[in-house]
Each structure stands twice: as structure tokens, then as C-alpha cells.
Design a protein around this motif. Structure first.
Motif, PDB file in Angstrom:
ATOM      1  N   ALA A  30       0.850  -1.202   0.000  1.00 53.65           N
ATOM      2  CA  ALA A  30       0.000   0.000   0.000  1.00 53.65           C
ATOM      3  C   ALA A  30       0.879   1.244   0.000  1.00 53.65           C
ATOM      4  O   ALA A  30       1.985   1.235   0.548  1.00 53.65           O
ATOM      5  N   ASP A  31       0.356   2.317  -0.604  1.00 55.87           N
ATOM      6  CA  ASP A  31       1.106   3.583  -0.615  1.00 55.87           C
ATOM      7  C   ASP A  31       0.660   4.503   0.509  1.00 55.87           C
ATOM      8  O   ASP A  31       1.149   5.620   0.624  1.00 55.87           O
ATOM      9  N   ARG A  32      -0.328   4.043   1.301  1.00 56.32           N
ATOM     10  CA  ARG A  32      -0.831   4.833   2.437  1.00 56.32           C
ATOM     11  C   ARG A  32      -1.579   3.877   3.369  1.00 56.32           C
ATOM     12  O   ARG A  32      -2.033   2.804   2.910  1.00 56.32           O
ATOM     13  N   PRO A  33      -1.750   4.234   4.636  1.00 50.93           N
ATOM     14  CA  PRO A  33      -2.576   3.388   5.488  1.00 50.93           C
ATOM     15  C   PRO A  33      -3.994   3.371   4.899  1.00 50.93           C
ATOM     16  O   PRO A  33      -4.515   4.415   4.527  1.00 50.93           O
ATOM     17  N   CYS A  34      -4.585   2.220   4.780  1.00 49.05           N
ATOM     18  CA  CYS A  34      -5.917   2.135   4.147  1.00 49.05           C
ATOM     19  C   CYS A  34      -6.603   0.844   4.561  1.00 49.05           C
ATOM     20  O   CYS A  34      -5.972  -0.079   5.077  1.00 49.05           O
ATOM     21  N   LYS A  48       3.116  -4.732   3.039  1.00 47.49           N
ATOM     22  CA  LYS A  48       4.207  -3.758   3.123  1.00 47.49           C
ATOM     23  C   LYS A  48       3.586  -2.382   2.902  1.00 47.49           C
ATOM     24  O   LYS A  48       2.845  -2.178   1.930  1.00 47.49           O
ATOM     25  N   LEU A  49       3.860  -1.462   3.810  1.00 51.27           N
ATOM     26  CA  LEU A  49       3.391  -0.085   3.648  1.00 51.27           C
ATOM     27  C   LEU A  49       4.579   0.753   3.189  1.00 51.27           C
ATOM     28  O   LEU A  49       5.543   0.927   3.935  1.00 51.27           O
ATOM     29  N   THR A  50       4.527   1.209   1.945  1.00 51.68           N
ATOM     30  CA  THR A  50       5.577   2.085   1.410  1.00 51.68           C
ATOM     31  C   THR A  50       4.897   3.420   1.178  1.00 51.68           C
ATOM     32  O   THR A  50       4.272   3.632   0.141  1.00 51.68           O
ATOM     33  N   GLU A  51       4.991   4.276   2.174  1.00 51.50           N
ATOM     34  CA  GLU A  51       4.174   5.508   2.169  1.00 51.50           C
ATOM     35  C   GLU A  51       4.691   6.543   1.200  1.00 51.50           C
ATOM     36  O   GLU A  51       5.854   6.932   1.282  1.00 51.50           O
ATOM     37  N   ARG A  52       3.808   6.999   0.318  1.00 46.83           N
ATOM     38  CA  ARG A  52       4.235   8.020  -0.636  1.00 46.83           C
ATOM     39  C   ARG A  52       4.467   9.357   0.058  1.00 46.83           C
ATOM     40  O   ARG A  52       5.263  10.154  -0.401  1.00 46.83           O
ATOM     41  N   SER A  53       3.807   9.554   1.197  1.00 50.40           N
ATOM     42  CA  SER A  53       3.949  10.844   1.885  1.00 50.40           C
ATOM     43  C   SER A  53       5.354  11.040   2.432  1.00 50.40           C
ATOM     44  O   SER A  53       5.774  12.155   2.702  1.00 50.40           O
ATOM     45  N   SER A  54       6.118   9.944   2.581  1.00 50.20           N
ATOM     46  CA  SER A  54       7.486  10.114   3.071  1.00 50.20           C
ATOM     47  C   SER A  54       8.456  10.493   1.945  1.00 50.20           C
ATOM     48  O   SER A  54       9.653  10.579   2.173  1.00 50.20           O
ATOM     49  N   PHE A  55       7.929  10.699   0.733  1.00 49.20           N
ATOM     50  CA  PHE A  55       8.790  11.067  -0.392  1.00 49.20           C
ATOM     51  C   PHE A  55       8.662  12.549  -0.756  1.00 49.20           C
ATOM     52  O   PHE A  55       8.776  12.930  -1.925  1.00 49.20           O
ATOM     53  N   GLY A  56       8.421  13.344   0.262  1.00 49.51           N
ATOM     54  CA  GLY A  56       8.525  14.796   0.103  1.00 49.51           C
ATOM     55  C   GLY A  56       7.298  15.475  -0.437  1.00 49.51           C
ATOM     56  O   GLY A  56       6.405  14.839  -0.987  1.00 49.51           O
ATOM     57  N   GLY A  63      12.277   8.126  -6.770  1.00 53.07           N
ATOM     58  CA  GLY A  63      12.715   7.535  -5.504  1.00 53.07           C
ATOM     59  C   GLY A  63      11.667   6.588  -4.951  1.00 53.07           C
ATOM     60  O   GLY A  63      11.983   5.487  -4.470  1.00 53.07           O
ATOM     61  N   TYR A  64      10.417   6.995  -5.047  1.00 51.30           N
ATOM     62  CA  TYR A  64       9.326   6.156  -4.547  1.00 51.30           C
ATOM     63  C   TYR A  64       9.249   4.849  -5.351  1.00 51.30           C
ATOM     64  O   TYR A  64       9.127   3.758  -4.786  1.00 51.30           O
ATOM     65  N   THR A  65       9.347   4.972  -6.663  1.00 47.92           N
ATOM     66  CA  THR A  65       9.269   3.787  -7.537  1.00 47.92           C
ATOM     67  C   THR A  65      10.394   2.799  -7.191  1.00 47.92           C
ATOM     68  O   THR A  65      10.176   1.586  -7.146  1.00 47.92           O
ATOM     69  N   LYS A  66      11.591   3.341  -6.914  1.00 44.43           N
ATOM     70  CA  LYS A  66      12.726   2.480  -6.534  1.00 44.43           C
ATOM     71  C   LYS A  66      12.397   1.659  -5.294  1.00 44.43           C
ATOM     72  O   LYS A  66      12.710   0.468  -5.227  1.00 44.43           O
ATOM     73  N   GLN A  67      11.765   2.315  -4.318  1.00 42.76           N
ATOM     74  CA  GLN A  67      11.396   1.621  -3.068  1.00 42.76           C
ATOM     75  C   GLN A  67      10.363   0.531  -3.335  1.00 42.76           C
ATOM     76  O   GLN A  67      10.430  -0.542  -2.757  1.00 42.76           O
ATOM     77  N   GLY A  84      -6.939  -0.274  -7.388  1.00 46.41           N
ATOM     78  CA  GLY A  84      -7.246   0.981  -6.711  1.00 46.41           C
ATOM     79  C   GLY A  84      -5.992   1.650  -6.183  1.00 46.41           C
ATOM     80  O   GLY A  84      -6.046   2.358  -5.185  1.00 46.41           O
ATOM     81  N   PHE A  85      -4.830   1.435  -6.832  1.00 44.20           N
ATOM     82  CA  PHE A  85      -3.557   2.036  -6.400  1.00 44.20           C
ATOM     83  C   PHE A  85      -3.471   3.440  -6.985  1.00 44.20           C
ATOM     84  O   PHE A  85      -3.600   3.619  -8.202  1.00 44.20           O
ATOM     85  N   MET A  86      -3.269   4.434  -6.115  1.00 42.88           N
ATOM     86  CA  MET A  86      -3.443   5.837  -6.511  1.00 42.88           C
ATOM     87  C   MET A  86      -2.144   6.546  -6.909  1.00 42.88           C
ATOM     88  O   MET A  86      -2.159   7.748  -7.126  1.00 42.88           O
ATOM     89  N   THR A  87      -1.027   5.836  -6.946  1.00 36.93           N
ATOM     90  CA  THR A  87       0.233   6.493  -7.303  1.00 36.93           C
ATOM     91  C   THR A  87       0.703   6.021  -8.671  1.00 36.93           C
ATOM     92  O   THR A  87       0.777   4.812  -8.909  1.00 36.93           O
ATOM     93  N   LEU A  88       1.006   6.986  -9.539  1.00 40.01           N
ATOM     94  CA  LEU A  88       1.584   6.625 -10.843  1.00 40.01           C
ATOM     95  C   LEU A  88       3.053   6.305 -10.619  1.00 40.01           C
ATOM     96  O   LEU A  88       3.783   7.108 -10.026  1.00 40.01           O
TER      97      LEU A  88
END
Ligand code: GRF
Length: 187
Positions: A30-34, A48-56, A63-67, A84-88
């Protein structure tokens, strides 16, 4: 068995259907808690929670895509299903998984490609819409269509009622399609 990762951001009703229909899932990211993350955890699926909000503030997409790729590699992922993934994600994702990133979209592509496909279909007055499983490409344009299912639009439909009827179809089409695609991937 090839490893499937499902990427989520939202309510996870389609993820829930995948779990109920015994789609083998190696990882839910997930890119956010949901709610989708809670559903996966409750079902005992690795998350695995890989939060997009921690990428500035000026989102560092590369950088986010690498993670995300690192998390997918760690689970030996062979196939990725956006649900329903909201990050390109940036181009390296598609170099890593060429033709192996799927999405489900609530219209009969190539119709209503915009941000609000259900609203647009209703506004246009179409009598038939539906959902599409397609390959995701690095551009914003959806790639090759893998599967589709049609849904009748009723005169009394609202965006909410129509979207819910489409999602009922999505909960059948996506799990069944993913199972089929998994059988075409060699370990
Ligand atoms: C679905 O309508 C799907 O087409 C779109 O995102 C929605 C996900 O729903 N890509 P949910 O979070 O699984 O309930």
C-alpha cells in the motif's frame, strides 16, 4: 507458482474478492494506510506499507518507484496487479516488469479514459459500460486490453449506484483474469 503482488490505496473490496476466490497473493503493498491493508493483514497475507507521503512535498516519483521495486524484488514478484492504487509509478517499474503490470478500470476501454470514468459514462448517456483489465504502460495511456465485462446503465443510476454495479463485476473479472494470467507465467 509465480508470485503475485497486489498494490492498493483504498477500500480494498476487490482485494477482498481476490482473497475469497483464493488468488494466491505473495504481497499486498500500500502507498498509504488504508482499509485494503487491514483486509490483507486480517487474512494473513504479507503486507508492506511504502508511504508516498514520506517522499517529500514535491513527490519524488523516481525515488518512490525504486522503493516499490525493492519491496517487490524482496518477495520475488513475477506479476503485479494494481487494485485501486493511486500512485503513478515511474518508467523503471515497467522495465522491471514489462507487460506484467495489470490494472482494472471501471469503463469499457478505450471509452472514458479520464479521471472520472463512471461519471463521464453517465453524463454521456451510454446504455452499456463496464470494466476492463489491461496492461499498464509507462505513459498514462492504458495498454493492451486483457479482459472486459459489460454492465447495463439504468435510467435511475447515480454515479454511486453505477460504480457499485461495475465493482460487483470487477470482483469477478479481476480475480478470474489474474488466475488465468498466472498460469501463463513460468516459475
Ligand atoms: C475500482 O473501481 C477499480 O476499477 C479502480 O479502483 C477501484 C478499487 O476499488 N481502479 P476497491 O478499493 O477495491 O474497493
Amino acid at each position: 507458482m509465480p508470485n503475485l503482488a497486489v498494490l492498493v490505496s483504498g477500500t480494498g473490496s476487490i482485494l477482498k474478492a481476490m482473497i475469497a476466490q483464493k488468488v494466491p497473493i505473495a504481497l499486498v503493498l500500500a502507498d498509504r494506510p488504508c482499509r485494503a491493508l487491514d483486509i490483507a493483514q486480517a487474512a494473513g497475507v504479507t503486507t508492506k506499507l511504502t508511504e508516498r507521503s514520506s517522499f517529500g512535498r514535491d513527490f519524488d516519483r523516481d525515488g518512490y518507484t525504486k522503493q516499490v521495486i525493492a519491496a517487490l524484488r524482496a518477495c520475488h514478484t513475477d506479476l503485479v496487479a494494481l487494485s485501486g492504487f493511486m500512485t503513478l509509478l515511474a518508467a523503471p517499474m515497467f522495465d522491471e516488469y514489462p507487460g506484467r503490470v495489470l490494472n482494472i478500470y471501471p469503463s469499457l476501454l478505450p471509452a472514458f479514459k479520464g479521471d472520472q470514468p463512471v461519471r463521464d459514462a453517465l453524463a454521456y448517456g451510454v446504455k452499456l459500460t463496464g470494466c476492463t483489465v489491461h496492461i499498464v504502460t509507462p505513459s498514462r495511456t492504458p495498454g493492451r486490453v486483457i479482459a472486459q465485462a459489460a454492465v447495463t446503465v439504468h435510467a435511475y443510476d447515480t454515479v454511486e449506484s453505477l460504480h457499485e454495479r461495475i465493482k460487483t463485476k470487477e470482483r469477478e473479472l479481476y480475480p478470474a483474469t489474474i488466475k488465468k494470467v498466472l498460469t501463463t507465467i513460468r516459475d
